[in-house]
Design a protein around this motif. Structure first.
Motif, PDB file in Angstrom:
ATOM      1  N   CYS A 160       0.832  -1.208   0.000  1.00 64.17           N
ATOM      2  CA  CYS A 160       0.000   0.000   0.000  1.00 64.17           C
ATOM      3  C   CYS A 160       0.864   1.254   0.000  1.00 64.17           C
ATOM      4  O   CYS A 160       0.401   2.336   0.378  1.00 64.17           O
ATOM      5  CB  CYS A 160      -0.953   0.020   1.198  1.00 64.17           C
ATOM      6  SG  CYS A 160      -0.157  -0.176   2.788  1.00 64.17           S
ATOM      7  N   SER A 161       2.115   1.121  -0.426  1.00 65.97           N
ATOM      8  CA  SER A 161       3.019   2.275  -0.382  1.00 65.97           C
ATOM      9  C   SER A 161       3.206   2.940  -1.737  1.00 65.97           C
ATOM     10  O   SER A 161       3.838   3.987  -1.819  1.00 65.97           O
ATOM     11  CB  SER A 161       4.398   1.834   0.148  1.00 65.97           C
ATOM     12  OG  SER A 161       5.035   0.983  -0.779  1.00 65.97           O
ATOM     13  N   PRO A 191      -3.286   3.052   3.621  1.00 66.55           N
ATOM     14  CA  PRO A 191      -1.916   2.840   4.114  1.00 66.55           C
ATOM     15  C   PRO A 191      -1.762   3.132   5.601  1.00 66.55           C
ATOM     16  O   PRO A 191      -0.965   2.478   6.283  1.00 66.55           O
ATOM     17  CB  PRO A 191      -1.094   3.826   3.273  1.00 66.55           C
ATOM     18  CG  PRO A 191      -1.897   4.033   2.030  1.00 66.55           C
ATOM     19  CD  PRO A 191      -3.327   3.977   2.485  1.00 66.55           C
ATOM     20  N   SER A 221       0.784  -1.933  -5.713  1.00 66.03           N
ATOM     21  CA  SER A 221      -0.092  -1.361  -4.685  1.00 66.03           C
ATOM     22  C   SER A 221      -1.232  -0.528  -5.266  1.00 66.03           C
ATOM     23  O   SER A 221      -2.325  -0.478  -4.693  1.00 66.03           O
ATOM     24  CB  SER A 221       0.728  -0.501  -3.725  1.00 66.03           C
ATOM     25  OG  SER A 221       1.391   0.541  -4.426  1.00 66.03           O
ATOM     26  N   GLU A 250       5.569   8.068   1.134  1.00 65.23           N
ATOM     27  CA  GLU A 250       5.940   6.810   0.475  1.00 65.23           C
ATOM     28  C   GLU A 250       7.433   6.528   0.604  1.00 65.23           C
ATOM     29  O   GLU A 250       7.845   5.362   0.711  1.00 65.23           O
ATOM     30  CB  GLU A 250       5.540   6.880  -1.002  1.00 65.23           C
ATOM     31  CG  GLU A 250       5.885   5.663  -1.820  1.00 65.23           C
ATOM     32  CD  GLU A 250       5.469   5.826  -3.276  1.00 65.23           C
ATOM     33  OE1 GLU A 250       6.058   5.140  -4.129  1.00 65.23           O
ATOM     34  OE2 GLU A 250       4.564   6.641  -3.553  1.00 65.23           O
TER      35      GLU A 250
END
Length: 572
Positions: free
Chosen positions: A28-29, A184, A157, A124
């Protein structure tokens, strides 16, 4: 017999559990890859033209590229602190964007939204730093597979978050920004205390290769599953129950790798480490005092590689002693080098004056910048062609980005290991493919949007599996963080020009021509329709990628001898 509390402690400290948790962090990054889905929503809600939307995209790219702070912080703070800062930036940055777009907050100026997107996307870099550092430190002998899998999940992601968004059936399109802000945050907060170095070199097992093979299998199944789901959604109108079921299947596949540490800790009795205590100590000491002797590298033969570490150190020590004695007697003249040679450790400042490093950087500016331009503008490209679900194509490009990273790392490794040929040749190959696909779109060929999604996604991803490895081979590992972070600036540098000036300028020009006969009201956004909106841009980018190919081939020509020395003795 091992008790349950001891098993639980071993499970929490197992390096494979840390690796799986890092995979979840990376899943999820890849927030930046979601911009193609959220930019049409921001554009229509805020009434922006394409140039303003492109400026937001450049802010996103810059935030994604500036990782110096995260890298420096990771040297003095625990990894959970690094991840927590990333979570805070992502949540507040994209949270404010969501509150603005859904009109909970008053209409914010463009520069404020740029800052919000910059801050949110910059989170991120903290996720990537924490995951990669723990992975490399826990698997020092398997850095290639570890980095490849983690970077692959980052590329995947976007598709994962998009599929989760479709499952919840939100009432408005702006909710996809909500998913980017909250998704995230929940996942990484839940696992951030697991992601840390746990002395992984002491946990080596004979089954490690099998575990990596299983992970690659899960990755490929996950990519195939996502691709099948997206094609199904594109061809058939699915009801909410089926969408929810498909998304639950996706979540199960993402969670599936946790079976590996569970099996290793609770269901196998294989010795934890293949090293005895003496070898462990030797491993640690050797890591601290690794001998680098370029002065006598010509004296060593291929037979040295077959010696044990102790015998190799003895051989090098004897050569050092002979060289020093000969120099003292005047029999040998030792020339002082003015700087490191290719293949040795460079600082960033030393690399910046080397032609090979600059050629790689500008090749990346042209090719990777072109790829990022397509990724950022994919939503508008789909809309201009009349597609009602641009997020499907954004997810497709995310999947192919993942596969490109896996394939780029594998095939470039094959090139250097089997043929002892420079790794940048793989980069040159993907740049030719990129140029052809962009030209295909430029001529308005049928199905061009599908070709561009597949090719640009995979080739852009392949760059970031090939370039870090090539940089470490040519310029060493000592300052690898600084070298890598500098190279990552190539994408936003290219995107700033190609997307912020060329693509957006041509789009707005064509949109004004189309709308001259139908004047816009104050509430209408300037919109372009047809292949003409991006065909000229793709033609220009095609030429730029071809130029990048020639730059990469120049690096290949200049580094043939280096790679022959590095890998020539390993050819099969």
């Amino acid at each position: 017999m091992t008790t349950i509390p001891e098993k639980a402690k071993a499970f929490v400290n197992n390096r494979w559990l840390v690796f799986v948790a890092s995979m979840w962090v990376q899943s999820c990054s890849g927030i930046g890859y979601m911009y193609g889905s959220i930019s049409p929503v921001i554009k229509s809600t805020m009434g922006y033209n394409q140039r303003q939307t492109a400026i937001l995209g450049v802010a996103k790219d810059i935030g994604d590229a500036i990782g110096f702070i995260a890298g420096s912080l990771s040297e003095v703070a625990p990894i959970w602190v690094v991840l927590l800062i990333g979570v805070a930036q992502n949540f507040f940055g994209y949270g404010l964007v969501w509150l603005t777009v859904n009109q909970t907050l008053p209409h914010l100026p463009l520069w404020v939204l740029c800052v919000c997107i910059f801050v949110g996307t910059n989170g991120e870099t903290y996720f990537n730093t924490g995951a990669l550092i723990s992975g490399v430190q826990n698997f020092p002998k398997s850095r290639g597979p570890v980095v490849g899998i983690l970077k692959g999940f980052a590329g995947l992601s976007g598709a994962i978050l998009t599929q989760i968004y479709t499952m919840f059936n939100f009432p408005d399109e702006a909710s996809i920004i909500f998913v980017v802000a909250v998704g995230p945050t929940i996942v990484i907060t839940a696992v951030m205390f697991l992601v840390r170095p746990v002395g992984g070199h002491r946990q080596a097992r004979q089954s490690d290769s099998t575990s990596f093979l299983a992970l690659y299998g899960v990755c490929l199944i996950l990519a195939a599953y996502l691709l099948a789901v997206l094609i199904l959604q594109d061809l058939v109108e699915l009801n909410q129950t089926i969408l929810t079921t498909l998304t639950i299947g996706l979540v199960i596949l993402v969670l599936l790798p946790v079976v590996i540490p569970v099996t290793l800790v609770f269901f196998t009795h294989e010795p934890e480490s293949l090293l005895n205590e003496e070898e462990k100590q030797e491993f640690v000491e050797h890591g601290k005092t690794e001998v680098i002797l370029s002065e006598v590298e010509d004296e060593t033969s291929s037979l040295v590689d077959s010696l044990s570490s102790k015998e190799r150190e003895k051989r090098i020590a004897r050569l050092q002693a002979r060289l020093v004695q000969a120099a003292a007697d005047g029999a040998v003249k030792v020339n002082k080098k003015r700087g490191p040679r290719r293949g040795e450790d460079f600082t960033l400042m030393q690399a910046l004056v080397k032609a090979d490093f600059l050629l790689m950087f500008f090749s990346l500016v042209l090719a990777s910048g072109s790829g990022l331009t397509i990724i950022d503008n994919l939503g508008q490209m789909c809309q201009s062609l009349g597609y009602e679900k641009p997020h499907i194509f954004v997810s497709m490009i995310s999947i192919w980005n993942f596969l490109g990273r896996v394939a780029g790392g594998y095939f470039s490794e094959l090139v250097v290991r089997k043929y002892a040929y420079p790794r940048p040749v793989a980069m040159a190959a993907v740049q030719v493919v990129m140029s052809c696909s962009l030209f295909y779109y430029a001529i308005g060929a049928p199905g061009a949007i599908y070709i561009v999604s597949v090719v640009m996604g995979s080739c852009y991803g392949a760059h970031w599996a090939i370039v870090p490895s090539a940089a470490s081979e040519l310029f060493g590992l000592k300052s690898f963080g600084a070298l890598y972070n500098f190279l990552t600036l190539a994408s936003p540098t290219g995107s700033l020009i190609f997307s912020g000036v060329i693509a957006s300028g041509i789009y707005d020009y064509e949109a004004k021509i189309q709308n001259d006969s139908n004047p816009l009201t104050d509430s209408d956004a300037l919109t372009c329709y047809g292949t003409i909106c991006y065909s000229i841009t793709c033609g220009i980018l095609s030429v730029l990628c071809l130029t990048a190919f020639f730059l990469s081939m120049t690096v290949v020509y200049r580094t043939k001898r280096v790679y022959a020395q590095l890998y020539g003795s390993q050819r099969s």
